[in-house]
Write an enzyme that holds these catalytic residues in place. Structure first.
Site, short mmCIF file in Angstrom:
data_model
loop_
_atom_site.label_atom_id
_atom_site.label_comp_id
_atom_site.label_asym_id
_atom_site.label_seq_id
_atom_site.Cartn_x
_atom_site.Cartn_y
_atom_site.Cartn_z
N THR A 98 58.37 45.53 55.96
CA THR A 98 59.65 44.87 56.21
C THR A 98 60.18 45.16 57.61
O THR A 98 60.82 44.31 58.22
CB THR A 98 60.68 45.32 55.15
OG1 THR A 98 60.14 44.99 53.87
CG2 THR A 98 62.01 44.63 55.32
N THR B 84 57.62 50.44 53.39
CA THR B 84 58.10 51.66 52.74
C THR B 84 57.38 52.00 51.44
O THR B 84 57.30 53.16 51.06
CB THR B 84 59.61 51.55 52.43
OG1 THR B 84 59.82 50.39 51.63
CG2 THR B 84 60.43 51.46 53.70
N ASP B 85 56.84 50.97 50.78
CA ASP B 85 56.33 51.20 49.41
C ASP B 85 55.27 52.30 49.34
O ASP B 85 55.26 53.10 48.41
CB ASP B 85 55.76 49.91 48.82
CG ASP B 85 56.83 48.85 48.64
OD1 ASP B 85 58.02 49.16 48.83
OD2 ASP B 85 56.48 47.70 48.29
N LYS C 73 58.93 57.93 48.20
CA LYS C 73 59.90 56.85 47.99
C LYS C 73 60.43 56.99 46.56
O LYS C 73 59.65 57.05 45.62
CB LYS C 73 59.23 55.48 48.18
CG LYS C 73 60.21 54.33 48.08
CD LYS C 73 59.63 52.99 48.49
CE LYS C 73 60.72 51.93 48.40
NZ LYS C 73 60.31 50.62 48.82
N1 ASP Z 1 56.82 45.68 50.26
C1 ASP Z 1 57.21 46.20 51.54
C2 ASP Z 1 56.11 47.12 52.03
O1 ASP Z 1 55.99 48.21 51.56
C3 ASP Z 1 58.50 46.90 51.45
C4 ASP Z 1 58.99 47.52 52.73
O2 ASP Z 1 58.44 47.40 53.79
O3 ASP Z 1 60.01 48.17 52.64
O4 ASP Z 1 55.38 46.71 52.89
#
Ligand code: ASP
Length: 462
Positions: free
Chosen positions: A107, A183-184, A262
């Site tokens: 993201t 983040t995932d 996370k």
């Molecule tokens: N689905 C995304 C990822 O982990 C979520 C994010 O970037 O926060 O790439």
């Protein structure tokens, strides 16, 4: 008919738009049985369902409205949105440290793509500067887009490229490295880098964002600014994650790459240090250390890069009544190592015992970690623990399950034919993945929102 005016819309919504004579990029007032809404009618993704229209409200949030609840639609304006971020050349200043930003996607590198209606990865140095000009006050930033994937698509192949690139970047003399990442699975990659890039002389700071930069509540800019400060001027030369500390946009926390996870699907303050306290707070250039046992920055360019990963490893999350075939299947399929996430102090049911014995006899290394996430594996307390130990299962102290999975992949990759060496590596702490003790109240207090928690407690105590 479904031309540009109705981009992406199919029946039944298409008929509705035609009936009220409105199309995409129209500002509309929509009356539904649940209330009325004003906003910009957005195109629909080819992959999204046919039963909703999507409006961008003036708050910046998107809302989906079910066609069969819509009573009326009225055009109030027209405004085609171009979400192209302005590109500007990053200014170079001789007295600022050089920082390299390696992009992997997620993201943080995304914007909403109105062709498909989806959040897509997009990353360029000029775009970055165009959207976060504060970065130029911190350092001379150079960027390198390694991948453009959401983090569920990160895996061993990408870990190896990333580790090697970081090694080269360090040798090239950069003052610090920022890794943009979804983040995932950021904590998986943070663990992988902690083992593959040991003893770096400069900070390696992973950063992401929970909300994309087209949203008013985006955390992208603050995270990026603070991560860049930590990489450019910070004294902690470790693999870290830099994300929102409290839920409000006050400061960021730096978490050690092997102790971070996370913990919330949507909060911006989703990353927490487990089994310890965070390394430091970062607030727009001010880095406040919370721990003093960290590896400090050095002037040399020495770094131990060991990119290796055995893919035939698995993380088995125990649940009551798990059957032996779950373990047998992995052994039969040629898996070389298994991490168990057990209950309580490190337990699984008796049903698994014969399969664990078979795994051990087949030379598969099996380790125990905890679902509780805080605390230590202690297999001498209950009979169950002692029995499991006798089956050859090796306890991993307070190593987090995902970290153990990554470390096992790395250790087996390094020593494919030497299970004894793998066990030795797994039970030796390399990058803070096992600690001697945990702060006794750390899981309650030191979680980045100290003032918030105090406020909350005071309200409850009254
Ligand atoms: N689905 C995304 C990822 O982990 C979520 C994010 O970037 O926060 O790439």
């Amino acid at each position: 008919m479904n031309d540009d005016r109705y981009k992406g819309y199919r029946e039944p919504c298409l008929g509705l738009l035609q009936r009220f004579d409105v199309g995409v990029w129209y500002e509309v007032r929509v009356t539904t049985r649940e209330g009325s809404f004003e906003g910009l009618l957005l195109p629909r993704s080819v992959t999204s369902d046919a039963h909703h229209i999507v409006l961008k409200l003036t708050t910046g949030y998107n809302v989906g409205l079910r066609c069969d609840t819509i009573v009326e639609m009225q055009q109030i304006g027209y405004r085609e949105a171009h979400y192209k971020i302005p590109e500007q050349e990053f200014p170079v200043s001789r007295d600022k440290p050089r920082v390299k930003l390696l992009g992997t996607g997620g993201t943080i590198a995304s914007r909403l793509d109105y062709r498909t209606g989806a959040v897509i990865p997009a990353f360029s140095p000029g775009e970055l500067y165009g959207s976060v000009p504060e970065l130029a006050e911190i350092c001379n930033l150079e960027t390198d887009k390694l991948f453009g994937v959401f983090s569920e698509n990160m895996g061993p192949e990408q870990y190896l490229v990333l580790a090697e690139t970081i090694g080269q970047t360090i040798e090239e003399g950069y003052a610090g490295i920022v890794v943009g990442h979804g983040t995932d699975t950021m904590h998986h990659t943070a663990a992988a880098l902690s083992f593959m890039v040991q003893d770096p002389p400069v900070p390696i700071v992973m950063v992401g964002s929970q909300r994309s930069s087209d949203r008013p509540s985006s955390d992208a800019a603050q995270n990026l600014i603070n991560a860049t400060w930590a990489a450019a001027t910070g004294d902690i030369a470790e693999v870290m994650v830099c994300m929102f500390g409290p839920t409000s946009d006050q400061y960021n926390l730096l978490h050690r790459g092997t102790r971070v996870r996370k913990m919330h699907s949507s909060y911006r303050s989703t990353f927490r240090t487990l089994g310890d306290i965070p390394l430091a707070m970062v607030d727009d250039g001010v880095i406040t250390h919370l721990k003093d046992d960290y590896r400090p920055r050095r002037d040399d360019r020495r770094v131990k890069v060991q990119p290796a990963f055995e893919e035939k490893v698995s993380l088995l999350y125990y649940y009551p009544n798990m059957q032996a075939d779950m373990v047998d299947a992995l052994v039969e399929r040629g898996y070389k190592g298994i991490v168990l996430a057990g209950t309580g102090l490190g337990h699984v049911n008796r049903t698994l015992y014969p399969a664990l014995r078979r795994a051990h006899e087949a030379g598969v290394v099996v380790f125990m970690t905890l679902q509780t996430l805080w605390g230590f594996v202690q297999m001498h307390v209950y009979e169950t623990g002692r029995e499991i130990l006798e089956l050859g299962v090796v306890p991993l102290a307070n190593m987090l399950p995902e970290v153990a999975y990554i470390k096992l992949g790395w250790a087996l990759g390094m020593h494919p034919d030497d299970p004894a060496r793998v066990v030795e590596l797994m039970t030796t702490s390399i990058a803070g993945e096992m600690t001697e003790r945990e702060p006794h109240d750390g899981y309650l207090v030191f979680q980045g929102g100290v003032p918030e928690i105090q406020d909350f407690l005071q309200q409850v105590w009254k």
